[in-house]
Scaffold this active site. Structure first.
Site, PDB file in Angstrom:
ATOM      1  N   ARG A 195     -30.694 -19.382 -15.590  1.00 48.20           N
ATOM      2  CA  ARG A 195     -31.834 -20.229 -15.261  1.00 48.20           C
ATOM      3  C   ARG A 195     -32.350 -20.859 -16.548  1.00 48.20           C
ATOM      4  O   ARG A 195     -32.471 -20.178 -17.572  1.00 48.20           O
ATOM      5  CB  ARG A 195     -32.961 -19.426 -14.603  1.00 48.20           C
ATOM      6  N   HIS A 197     -25.785 -27.605 -12.358  1.00 49.97           N
ATOM      7  CA  HIS A 197     -26.076 -26.344 -11.662  1.00 49.97           C
ATOM      8  C   HIS A 197     -25.056 -26.073 -10.548  1.00 49.97           C
ATOM      9  O   HIS A 197     -25.404 -26.061  -9.358  1.00 49.97           O
ATOM     10  CB  HIS A 197     -27.504 -26.330 -11.087  1.00 49.97           C
TER      11      HIS A 197
HETATM   12  C1  GLV Z   1     -27.446 -20.214  -7.991  1.00 50.94           C
HETATM   13  O1  GLV Z   1     -27.990 -20.557  -8.989  1.00 50.94           O
HETATM   14  C2  GLV Z   1     -27.772 -19.009  -7.291  1.00 50.94           C
HETATM   15  O2  GLV Z   1     -28.742 -18.343  -7.684  1.00 50.94           O
HETATM   16  O3  GLV Z   1     -27.081 -18.660  -6.328  1.00 50.94           O
END
Ligand code: GLV
Length: 310
Positions: A225, A273
């Site tokens: 994150r 992401h």
């Molecule tokens: C992706 O970032 C997840 O947490 O699955």
């Protein structure tokens, strides 16, 4: 009485999940929010970042399934119902994450960015390959995903070190734990891989001071994150060369806004992401099994603790 499972995610395929769940959940109607005819029948919700206020429309929810591994955005909400919450914990997702981490680590270990730059300049630039055992790779966070990636790095022969908040033991990994060990751990990571969940304890953990502990010329990979890191400090360290290279899949704001200074740094690889996502084909089974357990009054698997944050 019919039971309904609602699905709400911008980044996952409803059709795929429905096709996999329906045969495993006879008697449960599986639909998107707009197709719900009786909100009172909605007992299960399969969601990824639903809009604020989302849960209020379903007063009889019994189980919330987070369509992903990280629950930080969910537990930070002030409208979370007090019902069991589970997350996806799937070896295939672990492997997908490990493949991204391996790619990023190997790219640095084999000096690929230097060759990419040389090629852009039409320049033959020989660098003698280093042996993996001479490269210290630090995996920050040894949960399921971190441990899986660390094992893959061990298989490649790297000098793998791991840091976690509580003590862990992993084959072939030099594990340390606790905040008091963090500075030394950072100082001995030629390549750092951030794999910590975002919790109140990890938010901003990698501040300017801690980033400065990394060896000059180190490489930085973040797949967990963005908010675990002070992004302004990271950008400054990458601009000055104190951190030589970064591979970033996550950011403090997503999408990373146009004009963010990170976009312009040629020593940064940015991906949107996608290092690891929920995989319906492998995870539908565990979601269905948990719903069956709930119906039978049995303990659920992969429960999260909202207070702890993961
Ligand atoms: C992706 O970032 C997840 O947490 O699955």
């Amino acid at each position: 009485m019919t039971s309904t499972l609602v699905f709400n995610s911008q980044s996952d395929s409803f059709e795929e999940w429905q096709a996999l769940l329906a045969p495993r959940l006879p008697g449960v109607q599986i639909c998107r929010d707009e197709a719900v005819t009786d909100p009172a029948s909605v007992h299960y919700a399969l969601t990824w970042k639903p809009a604020p206020g989302y849960f209020a429309q379903y007063p009889n929810l019994k189980l919330l399934v987070n369509l992903g591994a990280g629950v930080d955005s969910l537990v930070a909400r002030d409208d979370l119902p007090s019902i069991p919450i589970t997350r996806i914990s799937d070896p295939d997702m672990g492997r997908m994450m490990a493949s991204y981490v391996l790619f990023a680590v190997l790219r640095y270990a084999r000096d690929i960015p230097a060759f990419e730059r040389a090629q852009r300049e039409g320049r033959w630039h020989y660098l003698h390959p280093r042996v993996p055992a001479s490269i210290r790779v630090g995996v920050l966070g040894l949960g399921e995903l971190g441990a899986y990636a660390a094992a893959e790095l061990v298989r490649q022969g790297f000098d793998v070190r791991g840091w976690s908040r509580s003590a862990k033991q992993l084959d072939g990994v030099r594990c340390v734990n606790g905040l008091e060990q963090l500075d030394d751990f950072l100082a001995s990571s030629d390549i750092l891989v951030v794999m910590l969940p975002l919790t109140p304890a990890t938010r901003g953990l990698l501040n300017a001071e801690r980033l400065a502990r990394l060896p000059v010329g180190s490489c930085f990979i973040n797949v967990s994150r963005g908010a675990v890191v002070d992004q302004t400090a990271l950008t400054a360290a990458l601009s000055s060369g104190q951190i030589a290279e970064a591979t970033l899949d996550v950011f403090d704001r997503e999408p990373l806004p146009p004009g963010d200074p990170l976009w312009a740094l040629d020593n940064v690889l940015i991906t949107p992401h996608m290092a690891s996502v929920a995989i319906a084909a492998s995870a539908a089974e565990q979601v269905a099994a948990n719903i069956q357990r709930l119906k039978r009054g049995e303990p659920l698997h992969n429960l999260i603790d909202p207070a702890r944050g993961y």
